[in-house]
Design a protein around this motif. Structure first.
Motif, PDB file in Angstrom:
ATOM      1  N   PHE A  35       0.621  -1.220  -0.579  1.00 52.14           N
ATOM      2  CA  PHE A  35      -0.229  -0.003  -0.190  1.00 52.14           C
ATOM      3  C   PHE A  35       1.806   1.392  -0.119  1.00 52.14           C
ATOM      4  O   PHE A  35       0.772   2.462  -1.183  1.00 52.14           O
ATOM      5  CB  PHE A  35      -0.495   0.142   1.474  1.00 52.14           C
ATOM      6  CG  PHE A  35      -1.693   1.555   1.383  1.00 52.14           C
ATOM      7  CD1 PHE A  35      -2.199   1.544   0.519  1.00 52.14           C
ATOM      8  CD2 PHE A  35      -1.253   2.154   3.130  1.00 52.14           C
ATOM      9  CE1 PHE A  35      -3.611   3.332   1.646  1.00 52.14           C
ATOM     10  CE2 PHE A  35      -1.929   3.333   3.004  1.00 52.14           C
ATOM     11  CZ  PHE A  35      -3.074   3.398   2.348  1.00 52.14           C
ATOM     12  N   PHE A  36       1.551   1.581   1.270  1.00 54.81           N
ATOM     13  CA  PHE A  36       2.512   2.376   1.143  1.00 54.81           C
ATOM     14  C   PHE A  36       4.061   2.629  -0.312  1.00 54.81           C
ATOM     15  O   PHE A  36       3.512   3.735  -0.533  1.00 54.81           O
ATOM     16  CB  PHE A  36       3.531   2.339   2.331  1.00 54.81           C
ATOM     17  CG  PHE A  36       5.021   3.090   1.970  1.00 54.81           C
ATOM     18  CD1 PHE A  36       5.435   4.558   2.416  1.00 54.81           C
ATOM     19  CD2 PHE A  36       5.929   2.315   1.918  1.00 54.81           C
ATOM     20  CE1 PHE A  36       5.708   5.390   1.510  1.00 54.81           C
ATOM     21  CE2 PHE A  36       7.438   3.334   2.422  1.00 54.81           C
ATOM     22  CZ  PHE A  36       7.240   4.908   2.197  1.00 54.81           C
TER      23      PHE A  36
ATOM     24  N   THR B 276       2.788   5.706  -2.841  1.00 55.23           N
ATOM     25  CA  THR B 276       3.488   6.545  -2.891  1.00 55.23           C
ATOM     26  C   THR B 276       4.024   6.226  -4.836  1.00 55.23           C
ATOM     27  O   THR B 276       3.735   7.851  -4.756  1.00 55.23           O
ATOM     28  CB  THR B 276       4.682   6.908  -2.728  1.00 55.23           C
ATOM     29  OG1 THR B 276       3.950   6.429  -0.876  1.00 55.23           O
ATOM     30  CG2 THR B 276       5.920   7.473  -2.232  1.00 55.23           C
TER      31      THR B 276
ATOM     32  N   PHE C 235       1.207   7.998  -7.177  1.00 59.23           N
ATOM     33  CA  PHE C 235       0.604   9.393  -6.980  1.00 59.23           C
ATOM     34  C   PHE C 235       1.862  10.364  -6.948  1.00 59.23           C
ATOM     35  O   PHE C 235       1.815  11.198  -7.934  1.00 59.23           O
ATOM     36  CB  PHE C 235       0.181   9.750  -5.668  1.00 59.23           C
ATOM     37  CG  PHE C 235      -1.095   9.477  -5.261  1.00 59.23           C
ATOM     38  CD1 PHE C 235      -2.269  10.627  -5.857  1.00 59.23           C
ATOM     39  CD2 PHE C 235      -1.706   8.425  -5.103  1.00 59.23           C
ATOM     40  CE1 PHE C 235      -3.948   9.784  -5.705  1.00 59.23           C
ATOM     41  CE2 PHE C 235      -2.587   7.724  -4.148  1.00 59.23           C
ATOM     42  CZ  PHE C 235      -3.748   8.957  -5.050  1.00 59.23           C
ATOM     43  N   ALA C 236       2.718   9.852  -7.130  1.00 54.03           N
ATOM     44  CA  ALA C 236       4.478  10.468  -7.092  1.00 54.03           C
ATOM     45  C   ALA C 236       4.088  10.577  -9.333  1.00 54.03           C
ATOM     46  O   ALA C 236       4.850  11.780  -9.658  1.00 54.03           O
ATOM     47  CB  ALA C 236       5.540   9.775  -6.332  1.00 54.03           C
TER      48      ALA C 236
ATOM     49  N   ILE D 286       2.090  10.613 -11.589  1.00 55.35           N
ATOM     50  CA  ILE D 286       0.910  11.910 -11.468  1.00 55.35           C
ATOM     51  C   ILE D 286       1.350  12.950 -11.341  1.00 55.35           C
ATOM     52  O   ILE D 286       1.013  13.901 -11.878  1.00 55.35           O
ATOM     53  CB  ILE D 286      -0.730  11.688 -10.537  1.00 55.35           C
ATOM     54  CG1 ILE D 286      -1.040  10.093 -11.037  1.00 55.35           C
ATOM     55  CG2 ILE D 286      -0.949  12.802 -11.097  1.00 55.35           C
ATOM     56  CD1 ILE D 286      -2.788  10.181 -10.026  1.00 55.35           C
ATOM     57  N   PHE D 287       2.377  13.420  -9.914  1.00 57.59           N
ATOM     58  CA  PHE D 287       2.447  14.548  -9.676  1.00 57.59           C
ATOM     59  C   PHE D 287       3.036  14.786 -10.059  1.00 57.59           C
ATOM     60  O   PHE D 287       3.066  15.988 -10.673  1.00 57.59           O
ATOM     61  CB  PHE D 287       2.924  14.173  -8.013  1.00 57.59           C
ATOM     62  CG  PHE D 287       3.969  15.836  -7.315  1.00 57.59           C
ATOM     63  CD1 PHE D 287       2.668  16.994  -7.370  1.00 57.59           C
ATOM     64  CD2 PHE D 287       4.701  15.389  -7.434  1.00 57.59           C
ATOM     65  CE1 PHE D 287       3.172  17.926  -7.385  1.00 57.59           C
ATOM     66  CE2 PHE D 287       5.698  17.354  -6.999  1.00 57.59           C
ATOM     67  CZ  PHE D 287       4.825  18.276  -7.287  1.00 57.59           C
ATOM     68  N   LEU D 288       4.354  14.617 -11.173  1.00 57.73           N
ATOM     69  CA  LEU D 288       5.478  14.519 -11.982  1.00 57.73           C
ATOM     70  C   LEU D 288       4.947  14.951 -13.389  1.00 57.73           C
ATOM     71  O   LEU D 288       5.339  16.052 -13.819  1.00 57.73           O
ATOM     72  CB  LEU D 288       6.558  13.155 -12.105  1.00 57.73           C
ATOM     73  CG  LEU D 288       7.640  13.427 -11.093  1.00 57.73           C
ATOM     74  CD1 LEU D 288       7.927  12.288 -11.270  1.00 57.73           C
ATOM     75  CD2 LEU D 288       8.638  14.394 -10.620  1.00 57.73           C
TER      76      LEU D 288
ATOM     77  N   LEU E 115       1.694  16.478 -14.249  1.00 57.26           N
ATOM     78  CA  LEU E 115       1.111  17.256 -13.986  1.00 57.26           C
ATOM     79  C   LEU E 115       2.484  18.906 -13.399  1.00 57.26           C
ATOM     80  O   LEU E 115       1.777  19.235 -13.902  1.00 57.26           O
ATOM     81  CB  LEU E 115       0.705  17.689 -12.375  1.00 57.26           C
ATOM     82  CG  LEU E 115      -1.139  16.525 -12.704  1.00 57.26           C
ATOM     83  CD1 LEU E 115      -1.830  16.840 -11.429  1.00 57.26           C
ATOM     84  CD2 LEU E 115      -2.124  17.511 -13.660  1.00 57.26           C
ATOM     85  N   SER E 116       3.002  18.392 -12.704  1.00 58.77           N
ATOM     86  CA  SER E 116       4.226  19.333 -12.495  1.00 58.77           C
ATOM     87  C   SER E 116       5.430  19.622 -14.027  1.00 58.77           C
ATOM     88  O   SER E 116       5.445  20.966 -14.476  1.00 58.77           O
ATOM     89  CB  SER E 116       5.246  19.351 -11.853  1.00 58.77           C
ATOM     90  OG  SER E 116       5.048  19.190 -10.661  1.00 58.77           O
TER      91      SER E 116
ATOM     92  N   ASP F   3       3.671  19.474 -17.065  1.00 62.80           N
ATOM     93  CA  ASP F   3       2.436  20.304 -18.080  1.00 62.80           C
ATOM     94  C   ASP F   3       3.063  21.887 -17.406  1.00 62.80           C
ATOM     95  O   ASP F   3       2.236  22.653 -18.035  1.00 62.80           O
ATOM     96  CB  ASP F   3       1.060  19.662 -17.272  1.00 62.80           C
ATOM     97  CG  ASP F   3       0.186  20.547 -18.356  1.00 62.80           C
ATOM     98  OD1 ASP F   3       0.206  20.613 -20.071  1.00 62.80           O
ATOM     99  OD2 ASP F   3      -0.457  21.461 -17.498  1.00 62.80           O
ATOM    100  N   SER F   4       2.650  21.706 -16.038  1.00 61.46           N
ATOM    101  CA  SER F   4       2.593  23.325 -15.570  1.00 61.46           C
ATOM    102  C   SER F   4       3.999  24.190 -15.639  1.00 61.46           C
ATOM    103  O   SER F   4       3.906  25.590 -16.316  1.00 61.46           O
ATOM    104  CB  SER F   4       2.863  22.927 -13.779  1.00 61.46           C
ATOM    105  OG  SER F   4       1.847  22.871 -13.452  1.00 61.46           O
ATOM    106  N   LEU F   5       4.601  23.115 -15.585  1.00 62.93           N
ATOM    107  CA  LEU F   5       5.553  23.744 -16.086  1.00 62.93           C
ATOM    108  C   LEU F   5       6.417  24.097 -17.457  1.00 62.93           C
ATOM    109  O   LEU F   5       7.222  25.188 -17.759  1.00 62.93           O
ATOM    110  CB  LEU F   5       7.250  23.553 -15.444  1.00 62.93           C
ATOM    111  CG  LEU F   5       7.957  23.463 -14.219  1.00 62.93           C
ATOM    112  CD1 LEU F   5       8.615  22.324 -13.792  1.00 62.93           C
ATOM    113  CD2 LEU F   5       8.057  24.801 -13.231  1.00 62.93           C
TER     114      LEU F   5
ATOM    115  N   GLY G 164       0.982  25.984 -18.490  1.00 64.01           N
ATOM    116  CA  GLY G 164       0.303  26.447 -17.559  1.00 64.01           C
ATOM    117  C   GLY G 164       1.073  27.547 -16.907  1.00 64.01           C
ATOM    118  O   GLY G 164       0.899  29.257 -17.468  1.00 64.01           O
ATOM    119  N   ILE G 165       2.296  27.740 -16.871  1.00 64.49           N
ATOM    120  CA  ILE G 165       2.908  28.809 -16.021  1.00 64.49           C
ATOM    121  C   ILE G 165       3.250  29.938 -17.121  1.00 64.49           C
ATOM    122  O   ILE G 165       3.401  31.062 -16.807  1.00 64.49           O
ATOM    123  CB  ILE G 165       4.080  28.420 -14.708  1.00 64.49           C
ATOM    124  CG1 ILE G 165       3.493  27.462 -13.890  1.00 64.49           C
ATOM    125  CG2 ILE G 165       5.277  29.691 -14.674  1.00 64.49           C
ATOM    126  CD1 ILE G 165       4.569  27.152 -12.581  1.00 64.49           C
TER     127      ILE G 165
END
Lengths: 141, 452
Positions: free
Chosen positions: A10-11, A15, A18-19, A21-23, A25-26, A28-30, A33-34
């Motif tokens: 589970f851990f 982890t 979600f890491a 997905i976060f990467l 989106l990051s 894409d933002s960089l 978006g930004i």
């Protein structure tokens, strides 16, 4: 009942999932978006010098910009439209230190060019799309 | 204490205590400035005080974590530390970098980037220092006779602390990009990998203090750190609402940061349940108090008060106000400051052989510092809500509002005085323990015998 091995899966699984997905989106933002929201194409060398001065003098140690910083002096995201460039130029090197209502600002000794760099930086920040921040005060008369 | 190399932890803990006191001094300077008495403006203007205050916090907590690792890892791996001289070199260089940074701030040698103000050349020294530290810890683990989940969670937390420091060392011309990656460091530290360190240290303390079976504690440790990352990684989005990021962060950051209290609640239930299941005879009552308070106050400070302003519709008005200071103070105190004080309270009697388990000073220190910090949080909260209404809702000028808030900073200073008395008593007890002694070797077994 949950075993230690299941807990470990589970851990690690959660982890990693979600890491990733976060990467994504990051990135894409960089990349998208930004640059769009901050009008990166208008970021001139003068603006970059202004940003350097902003950091070099730790303006964030009292003020906030985009809502980030210390909470001792006013929020400056929209200072360019709120006060205008002349006001900004005056405040920076004010003899004896700018001190509205008793709260003192450090007296700086910027050259004319440096003052223009800082003004250009604020002008650029002023145009950013920050998802509605800072909001107009709803009860303002 | 089982191994004599564990006593290296003492130096890190002593450095933590010293820097904590200094941090408080700078806090008072800022409190008085907010109240209208910025008397040190010409020598220590607010931006120097705030930078020093925040960086001292980071350095004393990291020093505490390193001390904790030097104490815990040899015990868990069942071997002496890989190299004591290396640890001493690392300690001295860490202290020097910290002192140079603090002096440098007063000479305006800094980068004006919240929490990451240490200038670039010192960043490289920090990185080198942390590599020395991690090498020592990892080599100890590898040569150890045992390998425990607790030790590996703690170690991985420390490894990722180091790795995540790197994005903060890149220079960007766009302040929004700069901010975006700055939160990779700051948020993924305190709401991510620092919680691995917290989980590791708490597990160790609970195993020792309650006597509950290691397998049970470590199973729940996985669940809790799992919940932390499940919510905390995408919860970073709450820093991207209003700093130039795309608008999907409003929804993603909102949902996942609203889940962050679940992880902290899990930590609280975990600690309290283990305490209830366990044997309650461990003589070190103070260590137990601090361990449980870490789990409980972190939920209040980081979980509940974080949730209070994390939803985008609320944060639109509270972002960049003293409401953040309210949350920040109780969160850092509960989750990390109390954690370091817990491991110090547990390990000092074992390193020195002096059983200051349940002293009057120690009890007063616990209650005064916690009550003082809760009152400080209330003062910040009232000031913050007042600021939000007057400035962000009614639209009064920043400085007009700041003058209305003077009285709340008077309350803050009174509360901070109570807090400081507590901390001073804690430090007096710390000093009364004296220095680590090799005569204390093997004392742990006898304490556990009492507990059993």
């Amino acid at each position: 009942m949950l075993s230690k091995r299941q807990a470990k899966i589970f851990f690690l699984g959660g982890t990693i999932f979600f890491a990733v997905i976060f990467l994504a989106l990051s990135v894409d933002s960089l990349l998208n978006g930004i640059p769009k929201n901050t009008n990166a194409h208008l970021l001139t060398e003068q603006v970059a010098r202004g940003k350097y001065l902003w950091e070099r003098n730790n303006c964030m140690g009292c003020h906030t910009i985009m809502g980030e910083g210390a909470y001792y002096a006013p929020e400056l995201t929209r200072v360019y439209s709120r006060r205008g460039p002349d006001y900004i130029r005056t405040v920076l090197n004010f003899e004896g230190g700018w001190g509205p209502r008793g709260r003192k600002m450090v007296q700086y000794n910027f050259s004319d060019n440096e003052k223009e760099d800082i003004v250009a930086f604020f002008e650029w920040v002023n145009k950013m799309d920050l998802n509605g921040f800072p909001a107009d005060p709803p009860l303002k008369q | 204490m089982k191994f004599k190399s564990q006593k290296i932890a003492y130096y890190f803990f002593a450095l933590s205590m010293l820097l904590l006191i200094l941090q408080i001094v700078y806090g008072f300077i800022m409190g008085f400035a907010h109240m209208g008495y910025d008397v040190l403006h010409d020598f220590i203007p607010f931006n120097v005080a705030v930078t020093t205050h925040k960086n001292l916090l980071v350095v004393w907590l990291l020093s505490g974590f390193m001390g904790a690792a030097y104490y815990i890892i040899p015990d868990e791996a069942d071997t002496e530390l890989y190299s004591v001289p290396l640890a001493l070199i690392q300690f001295v260089s860490f202290a020097i970098v910290g002192v140079v940074a603090v002096i440098g701030f007063h000479m305006h040698w800094w980068e004006g980037r919240k929490f990451l103000e240490i200038p670039r050349p010192l960043d490289w020294l920090v990185a080198l220092n942390v590599i020395l530290f991690l090498a020592n810890i990892l080599l100890t683990q590898i040569k150890g006779k045992k390998s425990s989940t607790t030790a590996w969670v703690l170690t991985m937390g420390l490894v990722f602390i180091a790795l995540l420091y790197l994005p903060g060392m890149i220079y960007f011309e766009n302040i929004s990009v700069d901010s975006f990656l700055r939160w990779w460091v700051v948020h993924l530290w305190v709401e991510g990998v620092w919680e691995l360190v917290m989980g590791g240290i708490l597990s160790y303390l609970l195993i020792k203090l309650t006597g509950v079976d290691r397998e049970v504690i470590e199973k729940w440790l996985y669940v809790i750190v799992g919940l932390t990352f499940l919510s905390g990684i995408l919860g970073t989005g709450h820093h991207y609402y209003y700093t130039g990021g795309p608008n999907y962060w409003l929804m993603i950051g909102g949902i996942f940061s609203a889940l962050e209290p679940v992880a902290f609640l899990g930590m609280t239930i975990f600690a309290v349940q283990m305490y209830r299941k366990g044997n309650k005879n461990h003589p070190n009552k103070l260590a137990l108090f601090w361990t449980l308070s870490t789990a409980i106050v972190s939920f209040l400070g980081a979980g509940v008060l974080g949730l209070a302003h994390t939803l985008p519709a609320v944060n639109l008005y509270t972002h960049g106000t003293l409401v953040t200071a309210m949350h920040g103070h109780l969160a850092f105190w509960g989750a990390y400051a109390s954690l370091v004080l817990a491991i110090i309270s547990y390990s000092m009697p074992l390193m020195t052989g002096r059983k200051l388990f349940d002293t009057r000073n120690g009890n007063l220190a616990f209650w005064l510092s916690n009550i003082g910090m809760l009152c400080m949080t209330a003062a910040f909260g009232v000031a913050g809500v007042g600021q939000v209404y007057l400035e962000r809702i009614v639209g009064l000028d920043f400085m007009v509002v700041a003058q209305e808030l003077h009285v709340h900073f008077f309350v803050l200073i009174l509360s901070a005085t109570v807090f400081t008395v507590g901390i001073l008593l804690y430090i007096i007890d710390f000093m009364k323990h004296g220095l680590p002694s090799e005569e204390a070797l093997g004392t742990e077994e006898s304490f556990e015998a009492v507990a059993g």
